[in-house]
Design a protein around this motif. Structure first.
Motif, short mmCIF file in Angstrom:
data_model
loop_
_atom_site.label_atom_id
_atom_site.label_comp_id
_atom_site.label_asym_id
_atom_site.label_seq_id
_atom_site.Cartn_x
_atom_site.Cartn_y
_atom_site.Cartn_z
N PRO A 17 42.41 28.06 41.53
CA PRO A 17 41.66 29.28 41.17
C PRO A 17 41.46 29.45 39.66
O PRO A 17 40.43 29.94 39.22
N VAL A 18 42.45 29.00 38.88
CA VAL A 18 42.32 29.13 37.43
C VAL A 18 41.24 28.19 36.90
O VAL A 18 40.42 28.56 36.05
N LEU A 19 41.21 26.96 37.42
CA LEU A 19 40.18 26.02 37.00
C LEU A 19 38.79 26.49 37.43
O LEU A 19 37.80 26.29 36.73
N ALA A 20 38.71 27.15 38.58
CA ALA A 20 37.42 27.61 39.07
C ALA A 20 36.84 28.72 38.21
O ALA A 20 35.63 28.86 38.10
N MET A 21 37.69 29.53 37.59
CA MET A 21 37.20 30.65 36.78
C MET A 21 36.97 30.27 35.32
O MET A 21 36.47 31.07 34.53
N ALA A 22 37.30 29.02 34.95
CA ALA A 22 37.18 28.63 33.54
C ALA A 22 35.73 28.60 33.07
O ALA A 22 35.46 28.78 31.89
N ASP A 23 34.77 28.39 33.97
CA ASP A 23 33.37 28.27 33.56
C ASP A 23 32.67 29.60 33.37
O ASP A 23 31.62 29.66 32.73
N TYR A 24 33.21 30.67 33.95
CA TYR A 24 32.46 31.93 33.90
C TYR A 24 33.28 33.10 33.35
O TYR A 24 32.71 34.13 32.99
N GLU A 25 34.61 33.01 33.28
CA GLU A 25 35.41 34.15 32.85
C GLU A 25 35.57 34.16 31.34
O GLU A 25 35.47 33.13 30.68
N THR A 26 35.78 35.35 30.77
CA THR A 26 35.98 35.46 29.33
C THR A 26 37.33 34.87 28.94
O THR A 26 38.25 34.79 29.77
N PRO A 27 37.49 34.43 27.68
CA PRO A 27 38.76 33.81 27.27
C PRO A 27 39.97 34.73 27.46
O PRO A 27 41.03 34.28 27.91
N SER A 28 39.84 36.02 27.13
CA SER A 28 40.99 36.91 27.24
C SER A 28 41.42 37.09 28.70
O SER A 28 42.61 37.08 29.01
N ARG A 29 40.46 37.24 29.59
CA ARG A 29 40.80 37.38 31.02
C ARG A 29 41.35 36.08 31.59
O ARG A 29 42.24 36.09 32.44
N PHE A 30 40.80 34.96 31.13
CA PHE A 30 41.32 33.66 31.59
C PHE A 30 42.78 33.51 31.19
O PHE A 30 43.63 33.13 32.02
N LEU A 31 43.10 33.83 29.93
CA LEU A 31 44.48 33.70 29.47
C LEU A 31 45.39 34.70 30.18
O LEU A 31 46.51 34.36 30.58
N GLU A 32 44.92 35.94 30.35
CA GLU A 32 45.76 36.96 30.97
C GLU A 32 46.00 36.65 32.44
O GLU A 32 47.05 37.00 33.00
N THR A 33 45.05 35.99 33.10
CA THR A 33 45.26 35.57 34.49
C THR A 33 46.40 34.56 34.57
O THR A 33 47.23 34.61 35.49
N ILE A 34 46.45 33.64 33.61
CA ILE A 34 47.54 32.67 33.59
C ILE A 34 48.87 33.35 33.27
O ILE A 34 49.90 33.06 33.88
N LEU A 35 48.84 34.30 32.33
CA LEU A 35 50.08 34.91 31.87
C LEU A 35 50.63 35.95 32.84
O LEU A 35 51.85 36.06 33.02
N SER A 36 49.75 36.73 33.47
CA SER A 36 50.20 37.84 34.32
C SER A 36 49.88 37.67 35.78
O SER A 36 50.31 38.49 36.59
N GLY A 37 49.09 36.65 36.13
CA GLY A 37 48.71 36.46 37.52
C GLY A 37 49.78 35.77 38.34
O GLY A 37 50.98 35.78 37.99
N PRO A 38 49.38 35.14 39.42
CA PRO A 38 50.38 34.47 40.30
C PRO A 38 51.19 33.40 39.59
O PRO A 38 52.33 33.14 39.98
N MET A 39 50.64 32.79 38.54
CA MET A 39 51.41 31.75 37.85
C MET A 39 52.58 32.32 37.05
O MET A 39 53.52 31.59 36.73
N GLN A 40 52.51 33.63 36.68
CA GLN A 40 53.58 34.26 35.90
C GLN A 40 53.91 33.45 34.64
O GLN A 40 55.07 33.17 34.33
N GLY A 41 52.83 33.06 33.91
CA GLY A 41 53.01 32.20 32.75
C GLY A 41 53.84 32.84 31.65
O GLY A 41 54.65 32.16 31.01
N ARG A 42 53.64 34.13 31.40
CA ARG A 42 54.38 34.79 30.32
C ARG A 42 55.88 34.77 30.61
O ARG A 42 56.70 34.43 29.75
#
Length: 445
Positions: A17-42
């Protein structure tokens, strides 16, 4: 393809899902999805790298937001912009932290810590720095101008180089001792001065200077050779510890996405209601002339009510010829006569008489929550009722109120509902003026 390794399959499930959104999502939302989304990157980065990772993470998200304010918000443009610049992260060194800080004495100026360790206090200051730095040799008596020269070796010292070199060494030793004072005064509760034992202990090393001072103060020598000096009565009072109740588990709402933020209703223009309702077919050939005729009538209805009745016809003819550029005199006579007839009709005199308003803006929030905002072509308000008329420049005129197109009815109902909110307790009468007739139709209800 799919992997048989369960760990690899789980990672792919998170990454797709993260790779799929890389082409259309804004950089801040892309990063926040990684940090706060299911991946719990932060959370995982902080667990792996420690609390110090928080500052670089937040600075990266802040840089993405700053980029989006002035550039096209695409991920590839952000990566190129970020790679081409320098991002400097500054921390507040005075903030309390449960961590060990490794700092130079210069960097520690103005700071304090409960425990300070001078870990390299046995270094000889005469051997620090460059082994043979250049010598600044003055070329005038006032020493305002100097030139760099190769520093002579100790066996080659001769005047006037000897005096210059002695002055430089004295300045270096004074600075070395000033740094020691800064280092000694950084500790709140405990100070440790240590270093690697070296051959021929230098009398100018910090360790040697501090040891001599402690001996003069009567420091106690312990079995392992340490000198300990305790200053009584100056220690700060220990802070009271408060027992904090720590929840055994984190609340569920911490991992749930936030609910959508409530927003005020967007104002709705009555003319945009039922846009898909097409009451009439496209205009026939020559319909543009009829539409222009309606536009000219519309403008005359706005201008002529302010003109005295005996001067309206002349003013309308003059405006049609010189203001609107209508060259046909017969068309001017027809349009001017129709406009004056409608305005002067006793049945509608109040709509165009003194006290009526042209292009009156109205806005109101209806009981169902809709916000209506628009402009009424003509509006008249008295003590008991409100009358409004809206001009329609179409090429077809309805035969009666029952034949009025649905979009026109919805528009007038929205105006009427808004005016009932603005003027409570007064009756509201709505009419439509079809300029192709021209004809005025009163809408019941």
């Amino acid at each position: 393809g799919e992997s048989s390794d369960p760990d690899c399959a789980a990672a792919l499930t998170l990454l797709r899902p993260v790779l799929a959104m890389a082409d259309y999502e804004t950089p801040s939302r892309f990063l926040e999805t990684i940090l706060s989304g299911p991946m719990q990157g932060r959370r995982r980065l902080v667990e792996r790298l420690g609390p110090e990772a928080r500052d670089p993470i937040e600075e990266l998200v802040s840089a993405a937001l700053e980029f989006e304010r002035g550039e096209t918000a695409s991920l590839d443009r952000f990566l190129a912009w970020f790679a081409g610049g320098d991002v400097e992260i500054k921390r507040d060194p005075s903030a309390a932290a449960d961590a060990v800080r490794v700092m130079t004495v210069h960097g520690a100026k103005g700071l304090e810590a409960p425990l300070v360790i001078l870990a390299d206090a046995t270094a000889d200051p005469d051997k620090l720095g460059s082994p043979n730095p250049p010598l600044d040799f003055p070329i005038d008596r006032a020493a305002r101008h100097k030139v760099p020269l190769i520093r002579p070796k100790k066996a080659e010292r001769r005047p006037p180089f000897t005096a210059i070199m002695d002055d430089d060494e004295a300045l270096d030793r004074a600075e070395h001792m000033r740094l020691l004072y800064v280092a000694l005064t950084r500790a709140k509760e405990r100070l440790v001065v240590t270093g690697i034992r070296k051959r021929g202990d230098s009398e100018r090393s910090w360790h040697h200077v501090v040891r001599e001072a402690l001996e003069r103060l009567g420091a106690v020598a312990e079995d392992d050779g340490k000198l300990v000096h305790v200053v009584t009565g100056l220690q700060p009072r220990p802070k009271r510890r408060r027992d904090l109740a720590v929840a055994p588990t984190l609340p569920d709402w911490l991992r749930r996405p936030p609910p959508p933020e409530s927003r005020p209703p967007r104002p709705l223009a009555p003319s945009s209601l039922a846009e898909d309702d097409l009451p009439y077919p496209p205009p026939p050939p020559g319909g543009s002339d009829t539409a222009r005729r309606g536009t000219l009538l519309h403008r005359l209805f706005e201008r002529l009510p302010e003109v005295a009745p005996d001067r309206r016809l002349a003013a309308a003819l003059n405006w049609l010829e010189h203001g609107a550029g209508l060259a046909d005199p017969d068309a001017r006579e027809e349009i001017a006569g129709l406009a004056c007839a409608i305005i002067g009709d006793p049945a509608h005199s109040d709509l165009f008489g003194p006290g009526s308003l042209a292009e009156a803006p109205i806005a109101a929030t209806l009981p169902d929550g809709r916000v209506i905002a628009g402009a009424v072509d003509r509006l008249m308000v008295d003590e008991t009722r409100v009358r409004l008329v809206d001009f329609k420049t179409g090429t077809t005129v309805p035969a009666g109120p029952e034949s009025v197109p649905r979009s026109h009815r919805l528009q007038m109902e929205a105006y009427r509902d808004a005016l009932k909110v603005i003027f409570p307790g007064r009756s509201v009468e709505a009419s439509l003026l079809y300029t192709a007739g021209p004809k005025i139709l009163a809408l019941p209800g």
